[in-house]
Design a protein around this motif. Structure first.
Motif, PDB file in Angstrom:
ATOM      1  N   CYS A   1     -28.348  27.214 -20.008  1.00  0.00           N
ATOM      2  CA  CYS A   1     -29.045  26.875 -21.244  1.00  0.00           C
ATOM      3  C   CYS A   1     -28.052  26.864 -22.414  1.00  0.00           C
ATOM      4  O   CYS A   1     -27.103  27.644 -22.450  1.00  0.00           O
ATOM      5  CB  CYS A   1     -30.152  27.883 -21.528  1.00  0.00           C
ATOM      6  SG  CYS A   1     -31.361  28.056 -20.196  1.00  0.00           S
TER       7      CYS A   1
ATOM      8  N   ASN B   1     -38.661  22.497 -23.774  1.00  0.00           N
ATOM      9  CA  ASN B   1     -37.387  22.989 -23.249  1.00  0.00           C
ATOM     10  C   ASN B   1     -36.343  22.926 -24.361  1.00  0.00           C
ATOM     11  O   ASN B   1     -35.339  22.221 -24.258  1.00  0.00           O
ATOM     12  CB  ASN B   1     -36.953  22.132 -22.046  1.00  0.00           C
ATOM     13  CG  ASN B   1     -35.618  22.562 -21.479  1.00  0.00           C
ATOM     14  OD1 ASN B   1     -35.286  23.740 -21.444  1.00  0.00           O
ATOM     15  ND2 ASN B   1     -34.824  21.598 -21.032  1.00  0.00           N
TER      16      ASN B   1
ATOM     17  N   TYR C   1     -41.414  23.004 -16.136  1.00  0.00           N
ATOM     18  CA  TYR C   1     -41.697  22.235 -17.344  1.00  0.00           C
ATOM     19  C   TYR C   1     -41.643  20.730 -17.118  1.00  0.00           C
ATOM     20  O   TYR C   1     -42.261  19.965 -17.855  1.00  0.00           O
ATOM     21  CB  TYR C   1     -40.774  22.644 -18.493  1.00  0.00           C
ATOM     22  CG  TYR C   1     -39.327  22.215 -18.372  1.00  0.00           C
ATOM     23  CD1 TYR C   1     -38.936  20.880 -18.512  1.00  0.00           C
ATOM     24  CD2 TYR C   1     -38.328  23.154 -18.154  1.00  0.00           C
ATOM     25  CE1 TYR C   1     -37.612  20.492 -18.414  1.00  0.00           C
ATOM     26  CE2 TYR C   1     -36.996  22.782 -18.045  1.00  0.00           C
ATOM     27  CZ  TYR C   1     -36.642  21.448 -18.175  1.00  0.00           C
ATOM     28  OH  TYR C   1     -35.328  21.068 -18.076  1.00  0.00           O
TER      29      TYR C   1
ATOM     30  N   ASP D   1     -34.671  22.933 -15.093  1.00  0.00           N
ATOM     31  CA  ASP D   1     -36.056  23.333 -14.833  1.00  0.00           C
ATOM     32  C   ASP D   1     -36.164  24.184 -13.575  1.00  0.00           C
ATOM     33  O   ASP D   1     -36.030  23.703 -12.461  1.00  0.00           O
ATOM     34  CB  ASP D   1     -36.948  22.099 -14.680  1.00  0.00           C
ATOM     35  CG  ASP D   1     -38.414  22.478 -14.513  1.00  0.00           C
ATOM     36  OD1 ASP D   1     -38.746  23.663 -14.725  1.00  0.00           O
ATOM     37  OD2 ASP D   1     -39.215  21.591 -14.162  1.00  0.00           O
TER      38      ASP D   1
END
Length: 355
Positions: free
Chosen positions: A257, A315, A325, A321
């Motif tokens: 992320c 997101n 999502y 994912d």
């Protein structure tokens, strides 16, 4: 200079790639996706590297966590699969292994038997406050339950690292840091250790890259569907010997992320370009994959996720994912299967390369 990202946008090419000898690794959401990809297409892979990631379908540990499936999976992801209150509330590896077997029997992923003989690298920093070590330890148990031998699993929880991929770059964050860009200096290059564990003896990394770091349009692999939450461009490092026709292998490196090339902050659902952090392409260029790939004829593929925060896809941090999502139907998610939009896209890239 060789190894810099080419300014042009090219179509991803095809090379002389050895079938079934590809591998994959990732950090954080990229690690969760690594496990999903490894199981979904185990016939394509010979190994995987998991840095701070939990077991397969972890977010579905307790469906009863909420009346709404989407909320239940998100709650599981945020708590049980990242920072469980006590060790006994960490994911149940035995249940998730059974779920993996059932998913394979349903024909939604490749046969579990393909995992036998694969080499798996699993790492958790002892100072990681984002994804707790108790979660990552369940990933080791999960793979063991699926038939991966203990000798084929490298598990390390001894390094006082925060949530990060580790390098020997002096300019990277201190080892125990738990904040973006999640690239920490630990005086060793973790990507090299991953590839050495998967492939065995490898030549020393190149001091100067010979090949090209290509930018390609990855929208052709997911149809530019917004729910894919994937960026317009992906990247691939191709050693010169491979471009000249030498036999090759492919390693897929999945960022975590907030690590995609075009990550930006979102404020009240809107892209906040004024506060865009200067992380850029550091995961692509400074984590060490390219140098060891260059000397060992390994193509390094860098698919890219991006942040979206709207009524269709929530997101904002640009994570891969691993809780659903991107699924078209939240009650019957497919994010973990060969049908998942992100998994289809990444495997399409691998297939195009020849793997």
């Amino acid at each position: 200079m060789a190894g810099d990202i080419d300014s042009e946008v090219v179509q991803l090419g095809t090379y002389k790639v050895e079938k079934g000898k590809s591998s994959i690794s990732g950090l954080s959401s990229g690690a969760f996706m690594t496990v999903q990809m490894h199981l979904a297409h185990s016939s394509s892979f010979c190994g995987a590297g998991v840095i701070a990631g939990g077991p397969y379908r972890c977010a579905e540990s307790f469906r009863s966590a909420s009346a709404v499936a989407e909320d239940a999976y998100e709650l599981n992801a945020l708590h049980l699969c990242m920072n469980p209150l006590v060790p006994r509330t960490a994911p149940n590896a035995e249940r998730l292994a059974q779920l993996a077997h059932q998913t394979a029997l349903d024909g939604r992923i490749d046969p579990i038997a393909n995992l036998a003989g694969d080499r798996v690298y699993i790492f958790t920093g002892s100072e990681d406050s984002v994804v707790f070590s108790t979660v990552v330890e369940r990933t080791r148990e999960f793979y063991h339950l699926l038939g991966v031998k203990a000798d084929d699993i490298f598990y390390d929880d001894s390094v006082p690292a925060g949530h990060s991929i580790i390098t020997d770059n002096a300019e990277d964050s201190p080892l125990s840091t738990n904040q973006p860009p999640y690239i920490n200096n630990g005086s060793f290059i973790q990507s090299h250790n991953i590839l050495r564990h998967i492939y065995g003896n490898l030549l020393a990394p190149s001091q100067r890259l010979s090949g090209r770091l290509l930018r390609f349009d990855q929208t052709e692999f997911f149809g530019n569907e917004a729910r894919a939450s994937m960026s317009k461009y992906g990247y691939a490092y191709v050693p010169q010997a491979v471009a000249d026709g030498a036999a090759a292998r492919v390693h897929i490196a999945l960022h975590g992320c907030k690590q995609g090339y075009n990550y930006i902050d979102f404020t009240f659902g809107q892209s906040d370009l004024a506060s865009q952090p200067p992380y850029g392409n550091r995961y692509i260029t400074t984590t060490g994959y390219n140098s060891i790939g260059d000397s060992n004829n390994i193509i390094v593929l860098y698919p890219q996720a991006e942040g979206t925060d709207d009524s269709l896809t929530q997101n904002p941090d640009g994570c891969w994912d691993w809780w659903g999502y991107s699924s078209a139907d939240a009650e019957r998610p497919d994010y973990y299967s060969r049908d998942a939009i992100q998994i289809r896209a990444i495997h399409g890239m691998l297939s195009r390369l020849g793997g």
